[in-house]
Design a protein around this motif. Structure first.
Motif, mmCIF file in Angstrom:
data_model
loop_
_atom_site.group_PDB
_atom_site.id
_atom_site.type_symbol
_atom_site.label_atom_id
_atom_site.label_comp_id
_atom_site.label_asym_id
_atom_site.label_seq_id
_atom_site.Cartn_x
_atom_site.Cartn_y
_atom_site.Cartn_z
ATOM 1 N N LEU A 7 0.853 -1.177 0.000
ATOM 2 C CA LEU A 7 0.000 0.000 0.000
ATOM 3 C C LEU A 7 0.892 1.230 0.000
ATOM 4 O O LEU A 7 1.721 1.403 0.898
ATOM 5 C CB LEU A 7 -0.914 0.013 1.224
ATOM 6 N N PHE A 8 0.739 2.071 -1.005
ATOM 7 C CA PHE A 8 1.519 3.298 -1.125
ATOM 8 C C PHE A 8 0.693 4.460 -0.596
ATOM 9 O O PHE A 8 -0.435 4.687 -1.031
ATOM 10 C CB PHE A 8 1.929 3.528 -2.583
ATOM 11 N N ALA A 9 1.265 5.199 0.351
ATOM 12 C CA ALA A 9 0.563 6.286 1.035
ATOM 13 C C ALA A 9 0.485 7.545 0.178
ATOM 14 O O ALA A 9 1.216 7.705 -0.795
ATOM 15 C CB ALA A 9 1.272 6.601 2.349
ATOM 16 N N GLY A 10 -0.379 8.451 0.583
ATOM 17 C CA GLY A 10 -0.591 9.693 -0.148
ATOM 18 C C GLY A 10 0.033 10.902 0.524
ATOM 19 O O GLY A 10 0.792 10.784 1.489
ATOM 20 N N LEU A 92 -1.642 -1.312 -4.006
ATOM 21 C CA LEU A 92 -2.726 -0.353 -3.815
ATOM 22 C C LEU A 92 -2.114 1.008 -3.530
ATOM 23 O O LEU A 92 -0.995 1.102 -3.016
ATOM 24 C CB LEU A 92 -3.604 -0.755 -2.626
ATOM 25 N N GLY A 93 -2.860 2.042 -3.813
ATOM 26 C CA GLY A 93 -2.397 3.380 -3.483
ATOM 27 C C GLY A 93 -3.528 4.208 -2.925
ATOM 28 O O GLY A 93 -4.688 4.020 -3.274
ATOM 29 N N VAL A 94 -3.181 5.112 -2.027
ATOM 30 C CA VAL A 94 -4.137 6.057 -1.464
ATOM 31 C C VAL A 94 -3.760 7.429 -1.992
ATOM 32 O O VAL A 94 -2.633 7.886 -1.798
ATOM 33 C CB VAL A 94 -4.079 6.057 0.080
ATOM 34 N N THR A 100 2.220 5.779 -7.626
ATOM 35 C CA THR A 100 3.268 4.786 -7.412
ATOM 36 C C THR A 100 2.720 3.379 -7.665
ATOM 37 O O THR A 100 3.399 2.543 -8.262
ATOM 38 C CB THR A 100 3.848 4.884 -5.987
ATOM 39 N N ALA A 101 1.495 3.141 -7.221
ATOM 40 C CA ALA A 101 0.886 1.830 -7.451
ATOM 41 C C ALA A 101 0.737 1.557 -8.953
ATOM 42 O O ALA A 101 0.966 0.435 -9.410
ATOM 43 C CB ALA A 101 -0.471 1.745 -6.751
#
Length: 195
Positions: A7-10, A92-94, A100-101
């Motif tokens: 999971l890639f953060a925002g 996944l990305g937020v 990045t995802a």
């Protein structure tokens, strides 16, 4: 059988000297950051490496640096993960992490997405009024319990059952933060200068 999910953060996950230890110790991370820095500087944006690892933490609230820095750092972490033999069953990305995802999933090239992120940061800085994001550690019923606190704010996202984020201009975010704090509702301001 279980799979690793990344999971890639925002925007808002950045912090002073982010990735400095990996930059100093991990050659894959370091080279990926240098490559990202060359792309960013080629687009006329500030050097990520000069800003990220300096003693001046002001970059955390400068979208022209924080936006590409988050993506570059996440991409460098991902490349390092792969170099160590890691595999991801899903990514996944937020928010900003979605870029990045997309690169990690092979949907688009990292260079193209980083270019988009640099452009997005420039346009946001040039066209959007100052504002911010406020994370509220409460269920979505907080809007019904404290409606006056959210005047001028917009729901920006829901992370999980007790985690909502609102966006607004400076006055709306200040008013919301003040009213919720006085009522004992846990909040966290994200280091984001535009809503």
């Amino acid at each position: 059988m279980s799979a690793t999910v990344l999971l890639f953060a925002g925007q808002g996950c950045q912090f002073p000297r982010m990735g400095e230890t990996l930059f100093a110790s991990d050659p894959v991370y370091r080279e990926t950051m240098f490559a990202a820095d060359r792309i960013v500087r080629g687009l006329g944006a500030p050097s990520l490496i000069e800003r990220l690892f300096s003693s001046d933490a002001a970059w955390c609230e400068d979208l022209s640096v924080s936006h590409p820095a988050i993506m570059a750092s996440e991409w460098a972490l991902y490349r390092s993960f792969l170099a160590r033999g890691g595999t991801a069953g899903a990514v996944l990305g937020v928010s900003l992490g979605e870029y990045t995802a997309l690169a990690a999933a092979g949907v688009y090239e990292f260079r193209d997405l980083l270019t988009l992120v640099v452009t997005q940061a420039r346009l946001a800085t040039e066209t959007m009024p100052e504002g911010g994001l406020l994370t509220i550690l409460a269920d979505s019923g907080v809007f019904d319990r404290h409606p006056d606190a959210f005047s001028g704010c917009t729901l920006a996202g829901t992370g999980y059952d007790r985690h909502v984020t609102v966006a607004g201009d400076v006055a709306a975010i200040e008013r919301c933060a003040g009213r919720l704090s006085k009522r004992g509702v846990p909040i966290a301001r994200l280091p984001v200068p535009r809503a």
